[in-house]
Design a protein around this motif. Structure first.
Motif, short mmCIF file in Angstrom:
data_model
loop_
_atom_site.label_atom_id
_atom_site.label_comp_id
_atom_site.label_asym_id
_atom_site.label_seq_id
_atom_site.Cartn_x
_atom_site.Cartn_y
_atom_site.Cartn_z
N PRO A 86 -19.76 10.19 6.27
CA PRO A 86 -19.14 9.45 5.16
C PRO A 86 -17.84 8.79 5.64
CG PRO A 86 -19.72 11.69 4.51
CD PRO A 86 -19.88 11.63 6.00
N PHE A 87 -17.56 7.61 5.10
CA PHE A 87 -16.34 6.90 5.45
C PHE A 87 -15.49 6.69 4.19
CE2 PHE A 87 -18.96 5.93 9.08
CZ PHE A 87 -18.07 5.87 10.14
N PRO A 88 -14.89 7.76 3.67
CA PRO A 88 -14.08 7.61 2.45
C PRO A 88 -12.87 6.72 2.68
CG PRO A 88 -13.74 9.77 3.42
CD PRO A 88 -14.89 9.14 4.15
N GLU A 89 -12.46 6.55 3.93
CA GLU A 89 -11.30 5.69 4.21
C GLU A 89 -11.56 4.23 3.90
OE1 GLU A 89 -13.11 6.68 8.37
OE2 GLU A 89 -13.02 7.54 6.36
N PHE A 90 -12.85 3.85 3.75
CA PHE A 90 -13.18 2.47 3.41
C PHE A 90 -13.13 2.19 1.90
CE2 PHE A 90 -15.80 2.09 7.54
CZ PHE A 90 -14.67 1.67 8.22
N ASP A 91 -12.79 3.20 1.13
CA ASP A 91 -12.62 3.00 -0.31
C ASP A 91 -11.20 2.50 -0.55
OD1 ASP A 91 -12.88 2.99 -3.03
OD2 ASP A 91 -12.76 5.16 -3.28
N PHE A 92 -11.02 1.19 -0.43
CA PHE A 92 -9.69 0.60 -0.46
C PHE A 92 -9.11 0.58 -1.87
CE2 PHE A 92 -10.82 -2.23 3.42
CZ PHE A 92 -10.72 -1.12 4.24
N PRO A 93 -7.79 0.68 -2.00
CA PRO A 93 -7.16 0.59 -3.32
C PRO A 93 -7.26 -0.81 -3.88
CG PRO A 93 -5.48 0.61 -1.63
CD PRO A 93 -6.79 0.87 -0.92
N GLN A 94 -7.15 -0.90 -5.19
CA GLN A 94 -7.22 -2.19 -5.86
C GLN A 94 -5.81 -2.76 -6.00
OE1 GLN A 94 -10.37 -3.51 -6.40
NE2 GLN A 94 -10.88 -1.71 -5.19
N GLY A 95 -5.53 -3.42 -7.13
CA GLY A 95 -4.28 -4.17 -7.30
C GLY A 95 -3.02 -3.39 -7.02
N GLN A 96 -1.93 -4.12 -6.90
CA GLN A 96 -0.62 -3.54 -6.61
C GLN A 96 0.25 -3.59 -7.86
OE1 GLN A 96 0.39 -2.02 -3.96
NE2 GLN A 96 2.52 -1.76 -4.53
N ASP A 97 0.75 -2.43 -8.27
CA ASP A 97 1.62 -2.38 -9.44
C ASP A 97 2.95 -3.08 -9.14
OD1 ASP A 97 -0.28 -0.92 -10.77
OD2 ASP A 97 0.60 1.02 -10.26
N PHE A 98 3.47 -3.77 -10.16
CA PHE A 98 4.72 -4.51 -9.96
C PHE A 98 5.91 -3.56 -9.75
CE2 PHE A 98 2.13 -7.78 -11.95
CZ PHE A 98 2.48 -8.91 -11.21
N ASP A 99 5.81 -2.34 -10.25
CA ASP A 99 6.93 -1.42 -10.12
C ASP A 99 6.85 -0.58 -8.85
OD1 ASP A 99 4.73 -0.02 -10.93
OD2 ASP A 99 5.81 1.30 -12.31
N ARG A 100 5.90 -0.87 -7.97
CA ARG A 100 5.78 -0.15 -6.71
C ARG A 100 6.08 -1.09 -5.55
NH1 ARG A 100 3.21 4.81 -6.76
NH2 ARG A 100 2.31 5.44 -8.76
N THR A 101 6.89 -0.65 -4.62
CA THR A 101 7.27 -1.45 -3.47
C THR A 101 6.43 -1.05 -2.27
OG1 THR A 101 9.54 -1.64 -4.27
CG2 THR A 101 9.15 -2.10 -1.93
N VAL A 102 5.89 -2.04 -1.59
CA VAL A 102 5.10 -1.79 -0.39
C VAL A 102 6.03 -1.73 0.80
CG1 VAL A 102 3.26 -2.64 1.10
CG2 VAL A 102 3.10 -2.96 -1.37
N ASN A 103 5.84 -0.71 1.63
CA ASN A 103 6.63 -0.57 2.84
C ASN A 103 5.81 -1.11 4.01
OD1 ASN A 103 7.95 0.46 5.22
ND2 ASN A 103 9.02 1.92 3.90
N MET A 104 6.32 -2.15 4.67
CA MET A 104 5.60 -2.81 5.75
C MET A 104 6.12 -2.38 7.12
SD MET A 104 3.48 -4.82 4.03
CE MET A 104 2.89 -6.03 5.20
N THR A 105 6.75 -1.23 7.21
CA THR A 105 7.35 -0.80 8.48
C THR A 105 6.30 -0.47 9.53
OG1 THR A 105 9.24 0.11 7.28
CG2 THR A 105 8.92 0.86 9.55
N ASN A 106 5.23 0.19 9.11
CA ASN A 106 4.15 0.55 10.04
C ASN A 106 2.90 0.89 9.23
OD1 ASN A 106 4.45 3.31 9.14
ND2 ASN A 106 6.17 3.50 10.57
N TRP A 107 1.81 1.19 9.95
CA TRP A 107 0.55 1.49 9.28
C TRP A 107 0.68 2.68 8.33
CZ3 TRP A 107 -3.16 -1.69 8.54
CH2 TRP A 107 -3.63 -2.56 9.53
N ASP A 108 1.33 3.75 8.78
CA ASP A 108 1.41 4.97 7.97
C ASP A 108 2.11 4.72 6.64
OD1 ASP A 108 0.07 6.51 9.80
OD2 ASP A 108 1.88 7.23 10.80
N LEU A 109 3.26 4.05 6.69
CA LEU A 109 4.00 3.81 5.46
C LEU A 109 3.29 2.78 4.58
CD1 LEU A 109 7.65 3.88 6.81
CD2 LEU A 109 6.56 5.54 5.31
N PHE A 110 2.63 1.81 5.20
CA PHE A 110 1.86 0.85 4.42
C PHE A 110 0.74 1.55 3.67
CE2 PHE A 110 -1.97 -1.82 4.18
CZ PHE A 110 -1.51 -2.81 3.34
#
Length: 425
Positions: free
Chosen positions: A131-155
């Protein structure tokens, strides 16, 4: 003799035992979660041990075929003869014989076999049927949540992806997401690439990125030009593997810019594949595929300079248009002629930002230097060559040279055609 209720009614006893079992399992699970303990591993979970097989004895047919292809195409780095020996440490054919393998001091001292072993186990994992549960990608991005683009882990953490706890999960997902997230990391307001001297972005690069971000973040601008009423166009030149990625993978790019619509223009003779016939398709007109109302794909099965000279993409707008070339080979002997003449001339004429990636640092430097040598002062450098934060973590193998390993989009750089300042006459 009187029988107990549980003796007379076995189902009742089973129910009681089941309740006790469920209660114990709940308590154990609660304690495990409270203490931050991981669940016991499944025997099907990938490990270097259960994913390792010599390719010429692999249970997977296409890897046995790949081993045969290496034997046919590659040459031994010690003897120069055909390859007939499979390295026992990596499981990949690497040398003509065991004697040649033993004599290759550079191979053993550099421990190249360790990376080759990763290539081996990653390829077997992708074909394992787990099984590849990691391919179940998240959907939209909430406006009140900030994405961290520092590296793969934080993203992954701030985007609420499935928790990728193993190198296998990370390799499988980053190979797919490297293309859209590399683009996003350059354009995003929280880009990991900062301005010189601490970062690789030049002053001219900041100008180009500021123009693009003006479009990408309209709610932060008090006035928006009435001409900015079309989707942002992202041109991907020489498109191959990136043009075959499913829509939900590219949708991860759009989630990071929820106010913006995108058109992804895949350009090149190998951008449109008929998967049933395994043949590239040629079309005299653009082929449009719409993912949803916010993102669409447009396939152009010709070279960029042909479409540019026909003015199919006019007018260009530095606020709305950006170019990406993934592993183009500007400086490679076998492909430089097709890139550095009419195609590069047309690219520089657009005055739009152009970003390019390489399999490694030497590959990217060769491409950037080839452009500079050919066009000199006609080029503005936007981003100095730098390690790509969102390069793929999966190791790949060159079948013509099985000791040459690489990762997709490992390094990134940017440039554009020089903009000349107006001079009063």
């Amino acid at each position: 003799m009187m029988l107990s209720a549980t003796s007379r009614f076995p189902s009742l006893r089973a129910q009681r035992c089941g309740k006790v079992f469920n209660q114990r399992r709940f308590i154990i699970g609660f304690v495990r979660n409270a203490l931050g303990l991981d669940p016991p591993p499944s025997p099907d979970d990938p490990t270097p041990e259960n994913r390792f097989h010599p390719w010429d004895q692999s249970p997977v047919g296409d890897l046995r075929e790949r081993a045969a292809r290496i034997r046919t195409l590659a040459r031994c780095p010690v003897t120069g003869k055909e390859i007939n020996y499979t390295c026992p440490l990596s499981g990949i054919p690497t040398h003509h014989s065991r004697e040649a393998w033993e004599q290759d001091k550079q191979y053993h001292q550099s421990k190249k076999y360790e990376i080759l072993k990763k290539v081996n186990i990653y390829e077997h994992d992708l074909r394992s049927g787990r099984p590849f549960p990691e391919f179940d990608f998240p959907q939209g991005q909430d406006f009140d949540r900030t994405v961290n683009m520092t590296n793969w882990d934080l993203f992954f953490y701030t985007r609420q992806f499935y928790s990728m706890d193993t190198e296998f999960q990370l390799a499988a997902v980053t190979k797919m997401l490297s293309y859209p997230i590399s683009i996003a990391s350059v354009l995003h307001q929280f880009s990991p690439y900062s301005l010189n001297p601490k970062g690789p972005v030049t002053l001219e690069g900041l100008k180009s990125l500021a123009a693009l971000r003006y479009t990408l973040y309209p709610l932060e601008n008090k006035t928006i030009s009435s001409t900015k009423d079309r989707p942002m166009r992202i041109f991907i030149l020489g498109a191959r593997a990136e043009a075959q990625l499913p829509g939900h993978v590219w949708k991860q790019l759009q989630y990071l810019f929820p106010e913006q619509m995108f058109e992804l223009h895949f350009v090149g003779p190998e951008c449109l594949l008929n998967k049933e016939k395994h043949q590239y398709v040629t079309s005299s007109t653009p082929v449009v595929k719409r993912v949803d109302e916010t993102i669409s794909f447009v396939y152009h099965t010709d070279f960029f300079h042909v479409l540019h000279e026909a003015q199919d993409f006019f007018p260009y707008d530095p606020y709305l248009d950006v170019f990406f070339c993934f592993h183009p080979g500007f400086g490679a002997p076998e492909t430089s002629a097709s890139w550095l003449n009419e195609t590069m001339k047309g690219l520089l004429e657009t005055k739009c930002a152009i970003f390019t990636t390489g399999f490694n640092k030497a590959d990217l430097l060769r491409d950037v230097d080839a452009v500079k040598d050919k066009y000199g002062k006609e080029v503005d450098v936007l981003m100095e060559p730098v390690k790509n934060v969102f390069g793929s973590t999966k190791w790949e193998l060159n079948d013509m040279n099985p000791q040459e390993v690489y990762q997709f989009n490992m390094y990134i750089a940017g440039f554009r055609g020089k903009r000349y300042h107006a001079i009063e006459v």
